[in-house]
Write a protein that holds these residues in place. Structure first.
Motif, PDB file in Angstrom:
ATOM      1  N   ASP A  84       0.818  -1.217   0.000  1.00  0.00           N
ATOM      2  CA  ASP A  84       0.000   0.000   0.000  1.00  0.00           C
ATOM      3  C   ASP A  84       0.853   1.270   0.000  1.00  0.00           C
ATOM      4  N   ILE A  85       2.154   1.123  -0.164  1.00  0.00           N
ATOM      5  CA  ILE A  85       3.030   2.298  -0.103  1.00  0.00           C
ATOM      6  C   ILE A  85       2.923   3.134  -1.368  1.00  0.00           C
ATOM      7  N   ARG A  86       2.919   2.486  -2.536  1.00  0.00           N
ATOM      8  CA  ARG A  86       2.750   3.275  -3.744  1.00  0.00           C
ATOM      9  C   ARG A  86       1.929   2.519  -4.777  1.00  0.00           C
ATOM     10  N   ALA A  87       1.490   3.277  -5.786  1.00  0.00           N
ATOM     11  CA  ALA A  87       0.503   2.735  -6.723  1.00  0.00           C
ATOM     12  C   ALA A  87       1.148   1.861  -7.793  1.00  0.00           C
ATOM     13  N   THR A  88       2.400   2.148  -8.159  1.00  0.00           N
ATOM     14  CA  THR A  88       3.026   1.425  -9.264  1.00  0.00           C
ATOM     15  C   THR A  88       4.194   0.585  -8.770  1.00  0.00           C
ATOM     16  N   GLU A  89       4.543  -0.433  -9.525  1.00  0.00           N
ATOM     17  CA  GLU A  89       5.690  -1.298  -9.217  1.00  0.00           C
ATOM     18  C   GLU A  89       5.704  -1.713  -7.748  1.00  0.00           C
ATOM     19  N   LYS A  90       4.523  -2.147  -7.277  1.00  0.00           N
ATOM     20  CA  LYS A  90       4.377  -2.481  -5.855  1.00  0.00           C
ATOM     21  C   LYS A  90       5.359  -3.559  -5.414  1.00  0.00           C
ATOM     22  N   ASP A  91       5.691  -4.458  -6.343  1.00  0.00           N
ATOM     23  CA  ASP A  91       6.575  -5.573  -5.982  1.00  0.00           C
ATOM     24  C   ASP A  91       8.014  -5.118  -5.775  1.00  0.00           C
ATOM     25  N   LYS A  92       8.350  -3.895  -6.249  1.00  0.00           N
ATOM     26  CA  LYS A  92       9.720  -3.406  -6.081  1.00  0.00           C
ATOM     27  C   LYS A  92       9.878  -2.510  -4.853  1.00  0.00           C
ATOM     28  N   VAL A  93       8.760  -2.229  -4.190  1.00  0.00           N
ATOM     29  CA  VAL A  93       8.808  -1.310  -3.058  1.00  0.00           C
ATOM     30  C   VAL A  93       9.605  -1.921  -1.907  1.00  0.00           C
ATOM     31  N   GLU A  94      10.443  -1.101  -1.283  1.00  0.00           N
ATOM     32  CA  GLU A  94      11.124  -1.526  -0.059  1.00  0.00           C
ATOM     33  C   GLU A  94      10.740  -0.557   1.048  1.00  0.00           C
ATOM     34  N   VAL A  95      10.271  -1.117   2.154  1.00  0.00           N
ATOM     35  CA  VAL A  95       9.749  -0.269   3.224  1.00  0.00           C
ATOM     36  C   VAL A  95      10.822   0.698   3.722  1.00  0.00           C
ATOM     37  N   TYR A  96      12.054   0.199   3.906  1.00  0.00           N
ATOM     38  CA  TYR A  96      13.079   1.067   4.493  1.00  0.00           C
ATOM     39  C   TYR A  96      13.554   2.148   3.516  1.00  0.00           C
ATOM     40  N   LYS A  97      13.178   2.015   2.216  1.00  0.00           N
ATOM     41  CA  LYS A  97      13.483   3.089   1.264  1.00  0.00           C
ATOM     42  C   LYS A  97      12.287   4.028   1.115  1.00  0.00           C
ATOM     43  N   SER A  98      11.262   3.797   1.905  1.00  0.00           N
ATOM     44  CA  SER A  98      10.050   4.606   1.828  1.00  0.00           C
ATOM     45  C   SER A  98       9.830   5.422   3.089  1.00  0.00           C
ATOM     46  N   PHE A  99      10.067   4.796   4.243  1.00  0.00           N
ATOM     47  CA  PHE A  99       9.844   5.451   5.537  1.00  0.00           C
ATOM     48  C   PHE A  99      10.978   5.097   6.477  1.00  0.00           C
ATOM     49  N   CYS A 109      19.562  16.022   2.868  1.00  0.00           N
ATOM     50  CA  CYS A 109      19.900  16.808   4.054  1.00  0.00           C
ATOM     51  C   CYS A 109      20.562  18.102   3.598  1.00  0.00           C
ATOM     52  N   PRO A 110      20.018  19.258   3.984  1.00  0.00           N
ATOM     53  CA  PRO A 110      20.614  20.517   3.544  1.00  0.00           C
ATOM     54  C   PRO A 110      22.007  20.764   4.144  1.00  0.00           C
ATOM     55  N   ARG A 111      22.312  20.080   5.250  1.00  0.00           N
ATOM     56  CA  ARG A 111      23.607  20.317   5.875  1.00  0.00           C
ATOM     57  C   ARG A 111      24.693  19.418   5.274  1.00  0.00           C
ATOM     58  N   THR A 112      24.407  18.119   5.200  1.00  0.00           N
ATOM     59  CA  THR A 112      25.443  17.193   4.739  1.00  0.00           C
ATOM     60  C   THR A 112      25.292  16.853   3.253  1.00  0.00           C
ATOM     61  N   HIS A 113      24.150  17.260   2.657  1.00  0.00           N
ATOM     62  CA  HIS A 113      23.828  16.957   1.252  1.00  0.00           C
ATOM     63  C   HIS A 113      23.697  15.464   0.981  1.00  0.00           C
ATOM     64  N   THR A 114      23.594  14.674   2.060  1.00  0.00           N
ATOM     65  CA  THR A 114      23.356  13.245   1.891  1.00  0.00           C
ATOM     66  C   THR A 114      21.932  13.044   1.406  1.00  0.00           C
ATOM     67  N   LYS A 115      21.754  12.140   0.461  1.00  0.00           N
ATOM     68  CA  LYS A 115      20.408  11.818  -0.030  1.00  0.00           C
ATOM     69  C   LYS A 115      19.915  10.554   0.657  1.00  0.00           C
ATOM     70  N   GLU A 116      18.631  10.545   0.975  1.00  0.00           N
ATOM     71  CA  GLU A 116      18.017   9.349   1.546  1.00  0.00           C
ATOM     72  C   GLU A 116      16.742   9.051   0.773  1.00  0.00           C
ATOM     73  N   PHE A 117      16.442   7.763   0.626  1.00  0.00           N
ATOM     74  CA  PHE A 117      15.222   7.369  -0.081  1.00  0.00           C
ATOM     75  C   PHE A 117      14.003   7.527   0.822  1.00  0.00           C
ATOM     76  N   ARG A 118      12.925   8.042   0.247  1.00  0.00           N
ATOM     77  CA  ARG A 118      11.639   8.144   0.928  1.00  0.00           C
ATOM     78  C   ARG A 118      10.537   8.051  -0.107  1.00  0.00           C
ATOM     79  N   LYS A 119       9.331   7.675   0.344  1.00  0.00           N
ATOM     80  CA  LYS A 119       8.152   7.809  -0.518  1.00  0.00           C
ATOM     81  C   LYS A 119       7.650   9.210  -0.207  1.00  0.00           C
ATOM     82  N   VAL A 120       8.021  10.181  -1.041  1.00  0.00           N
ATOM     83  CA  VAL A 120       7.788  11.593  -0.742  1.00  0.00           C
ATOM     84  C   VAL A 120       6.378  11.997  -1.169  1.00  0.00           C
TER      85      VAL A 120
END
Length: 190
Positions: A102-117, A169-180
């Motif tokens: 239920d995290i996203r509408a497309t490619e549900k089988d590729k969703v990873e929870v820890y890359k979403s929340f 992150c605006p300070r470290t510029h590190t990118k993290e995955f989320r379901k935005v």
């Protein structure tokens, strides 16, 4: 016991209609859901009124958009606490679950929870089914408007969305995955 709006309470011969009620065809009906109160007037008919029980608060209904905070995640789902229904804060905590599918509408089988929340993320979600005995609501973030609205980076700084699946992150510029969430202004909790 709390009654429903539109419930027939008594006849107008037995009582006078007070606040939260209306009369029709010689009967008094409640105009809102709440608790029935009868107040006896001196010598006259008692006044019946219906008081919206502030404690019989708003409940998350199916289809409602809720704001919640992620408590824990695993490979199958995220556990959350529901904080708001729409823009109304809840007085007590309701638990919710966002399942992987239920995290996203497309490619549900590729969703990873820890890359979403991640725990402590603030998420906009929609109630898709009412809870069981543990008042555990099933929630979905499949629509574009739903998903993470506030997330803090490892450095503890509020991150900025840079795409539908990444925040930075605006300070470290590190990118993290989320379901935005593509946030609609009326849902922003300041």
């Amino acid at each position: 016991s709390p009654g429903l709006a539109g419930e027939r309470l008594c006849s107008t011969e037995e009582a006078t209609a007070g606040s939260g009620t209306y009369t029709r065809h010689g009967f008094i009906f409640s105009s809102l859901a709440g608790c029935l109160q009868r107040r006896s007037e001196d010598g006259g008919l008692p006044v019946v009124s219906v008081v919206r029980d502030s404690e019989s608060q708003l409940l998350p209904n199916v289809g409602a958009v809720v704001t919640c905070k992620v408590c824990s995640i695993n490979s199958r789902f995220a556990k959350v606490h529901i904080l708001y229904v729409g823009s109304t804060p809840l007085k007590s905590t309701f638990r919710g679950t966002i399942r992987r599918e239920d995290i996203r509408a497309t490619e549900k089988d590729k969703v990873e929870v820890y890359k979403s929340f991640r725990p402590s993320d603030i998420v906009l979600a929609k109630v898709i089914s009412l809870g069981d005995a543990q008042s555990n609501y099933l929630l979905s973030t499949a629509e574009n408007e739903l998903g993470v609205v506030v997330a803090r980076s490892e450095a503890g700084v509020q991150m900025v969305p840079i795409s539908w699946c990444e925040m930075q992150c605006p300070r470290t510029h590190t990118k993290e995955f989320r379901k935005v969430a593509r946030v609609q202004p009326q849902f922003l909790q300041t």
